[in-house]
Design a protein around this motif. Structure first.
Motif, mmCIF file in Angstrom:
data_model
loop_
_atom_site.group_PDB
_atom_site.id
_atom_site.type_symbol
_atom_site.label_atom_id
_atom_site.label_comp_id
_atom_site.label_asym_id
_atom_site.label_seq_id
_atom_site.Cartn_x
_atom_site.Cartn_y
_atom_site.Cartn_z
ATOM 1 N N SER A 104 16.843 32.179 3.501
ATOM 2 C CA SER A 104 17.185 33.352 4.147
ATOM 3 C C SER A 104 18.203 33.341 5.330
ATOM 4 C CB SER A 104 15.797 33.276 5.107
ATOM 5 O OG SER A 104 15.927 34.708 6.031
ATOM 6 N N THR A 105 18.688 32.137 5.759
ATOM 7 C CA THR A 105 19.640 31.886 6.545
ATOM 8 C C THR A 105 21.061 31.867 5.971
ATOM 9 O OG1 THR A 105 18.261 30.232 8.027
ATOM 10 C CG2 THR A 105 20.473 30.505 8.330
ATOM 11 N N PHE A 106 21.050 31.143 4.873
ATOM 12 C CA PHE A 106 22.150 31.397 3.861
ATOM 13 C C PHE A 106 22.382 32.852 3.299
ATOM 14 C CE2 PHE A 106 20.851 26.885 2.435
ATOM 15 C CZ PHE A 106 21.673 26.384 3.633
ATOM 16 N N ASP A 107 21.430 33.572 3.061
ATOM 17 C CA ASP A 107 21.460 34.953 2.602
ATOM 18 C C ASP A 107 22.005 35.662 3.915
ATOM 19 O OD1 ASP A 107 20.655 34.448 -0.001
ATOM 20 O OD2 ASP A 107 18.729 35.011 0.394
ATOM 21 N N ALA A 108 21.673 35.561 4.815
ATOM 22 C CA ALA A 108 22.110 36.295 5.948
ATOM 23 C C ALA A 108 23.658 35.838 6.080
ATOM 24 C CB ALA A 108 21.341 36.057 7.268
ATOM 25 N N VAL A 109 24.151 34.703 6.158
ATOM 26 C CA VAL A 109 25.386 34.216 6.240
ATOM 27 C C VAL A 109 26.377 35.218 5.280
ATOM 28 C CG1 VAL A 109 26.950 32.641 6.319
ATOM 29 C CG2 VAL A 109 25.150 32.464 7.359
ATOM 30 N N GLU A 110 25.790 34.886 4.116
ATOM 31 C CA GLU A 110 26.425 35.673 2.960
ATOM 32 C C GLU A 110 26.566 37.296 2.985
ATOM 33 O OE1 GLU A 110 24.936 34.433 -0.846
ATOM 34 O OE2 GLU A 110 25.004 32.335 -0.253
ATOM 35 N N ARG A 111 25.772 37.860 3.566
ATOM 36 C CA ARG A 111 25.597 39.404 3.798
ATOM 37 C C ARG A 111 26.391 39.783 5.003
ATOM 38 N NH1 ARG A 111 20.006 38.725 3.402
ATOM 39 N NH2 ARG A 111 19.752 39.035 5.547
ATOM 40 N N GLY A 112 26.779 38.773 5.948
ATOM 41 C CA GLY A 112 27.340 39.016 7.048
ATOM 42 C C GLY A 112 26.463 39.448 8.449
ATOM 43 N N THR A 113 25.203 39.306 8.060
ATOM 44 C CA THR A 113 24.582 39.736 9.117
ATOM 45 C C THR A 113 24.270 38.391 10.239
ATOM 46 O OG1 THR A 113 22.306 39.132 8.107
ATOM 47 C CG2 THR A 113 23.148 41.426 8.044
ATOM 48 N N LEU A 114 24.678 37.363 9.744
ATOM 49 C CA LEU A 114 24.573 36.086 10.796
ATOM 50 C C LEU A 114 25.890 35.544 10.789
ATOM 51 C CD1 LEU A 114 23.072 34.202 12.440
ATOM 52 C CD2 LEU A 114 22.454 32.968 10.289
ATOM 53 N N ARG A 115 26.420 35.482 11.778
ATOM 54 C CA ARG A 115 27.920 34.990 11.792
ATOM 55 C C ARG A 115 27.939 33.472 12.139
ATOM 56 N NH1 ARG A 115 31.764 38.504 15.356
ATOM 57 N NH2 ARG A 115 33.099 37.813 13.996
ATOM 58 N N THR A 116 28.910 32.721 11.532
ATOM 59 C CA THR A 116 29.019 31.315 11.695
ATOM 60 C C THR A 116 30.381 31.351 12.388
ATOM 61 O OG1 THR A 116 30.508 31.445 9.573
ATOM 62 C CG2 THR A 116 27.912 30.860 9.520
ATOM 63 N N PRO A 117 30.780 30.147 13.106
ATOM 64 C CA PRO A 117 29.564 29.162 13.043
ATOM 65 C C PRO A 117 28.607 29.256 13.753
ATOM 66 C CG PRO A 117 31.613 28.621 15.063
ATOM 67 C CD PRO A 117 31.850 30.168 13.924
ATOM 68 N N LEU A 118 27.430 28.601 13.399
ATOM 69 C CA LEU A 118 26.397 28.542 14.183
ATOM 70 C C LEU A 118 26.363 27.823 15.247
ATOM 71 C CD1 LEU A 118 23.603 28.498 11.300
ATOM 72 C CD2 LEU A 118 24.500 30.504 12.319
ATOM 73 N N THR A 119 25.593 28.004 16.293
ATOM 74 C CA THR A 119 25.578 27.297 17.550
ATOM 75 C C THR A 119 24.329 26.615 17.905
ATOM 76 O OG1 THR A 119 25.167 29.105 19.221
ATOM 77 C CG2 THR A 119 27.480 28.365 18.751
ATOM 78 N N HIS A 120 23.130 27.163 17.289
ATOM 79 C CA HIS A 120 21.727 26.436 17.356
ATOM 80 C C HIS A 120 20.637 26.845 16.115
ATOM 81 C CE1 HIS A 120 20.426 30.594 18.429
ATOM 82 N NE2 HIS A 120 21.621 30.571 19.130
ATOM 83 N N ASN A 121 19.800 26.561 16.306
ATOM 84 C CA ASN A 121 18.684 26.628 14.921
ATOM 85 C C ASN A 121 17.936 28.101 15.043
ATOM 86 O OD1 ASN A 121 19.382 24.181 13.836
ATOM 87 N ND2 ASN A 121 18.069 23.226 15.209
#
Length: 140
Positions: A104-121
């Motif tokens: 789910s986390t990887f999918d959110a990054v690929e969709r662009g709804t979760l920006r990297t770099p992450l800073t926490h879990n």
């Protein structure tokens, strides 16, 4: 078959597995131990954790090992315990749920709804809590 994570040198283009880089370069005994612990717990999950750690690397910069240590210090004991504690509740978390939360986390990054770099879990644990609660609802 599990996917091998490959890193390419920005200077010469040489490729090397991320796990090899960590073993060779990592000079932080505590982080190396945490990575070893999660790999011993579950190799498929360990490979996924290594992929997850890559989400904390800023573009064009080195991976910040103190940040990785902080991430793994929270993550590894929970993986080993097969549970998380959120909002005063202890939720059982199987390897299957961990893998789904990572996906789910990887999918959110690929969709662009979760920006990297992450800073926490935070995102990962939110997904994990939702999945664990749904799994618990089915059992009850």
């Amino acid at each position: 078959m599990s996917e091998i994570l490959i890193s390419a040198c920005p200077t010469c283009g040489a490729e090397e597995a991320l796990s090899s880089i960590i073993a060779r370069v990592l000079d932080d005994d505590q982080v190396r131990g945490l990575v070893g612990d999660v790999l011993q717990s579950s190799f498929p999950l360990g490979g996924t954790v290594l992929r997850y750690v890559e989400l904390f690397k800023p573009p064009k910069h080195k991976l910040n090992w103190p940040r990785v240590r902080k991430v793994l210090e929270e993550l590894v004991p929970d993986v080993q315990r097969a549970s998380i504690e959120r909002d005063g509740r202890v939720l059982a978390v199987s390897e299957k749920l961990w893998l789904a939360a990572f996906a789910s986390t990887f999918d959110a990054v690929e969709r662009g709804t979760l920006r990297t770099p992450l800073t926490h879990n935070g995102y990962l644990y939110g997904a994990l809590r939702n999945l664990a609660e749904k799994a618990g609802d089915k059992v009850e």
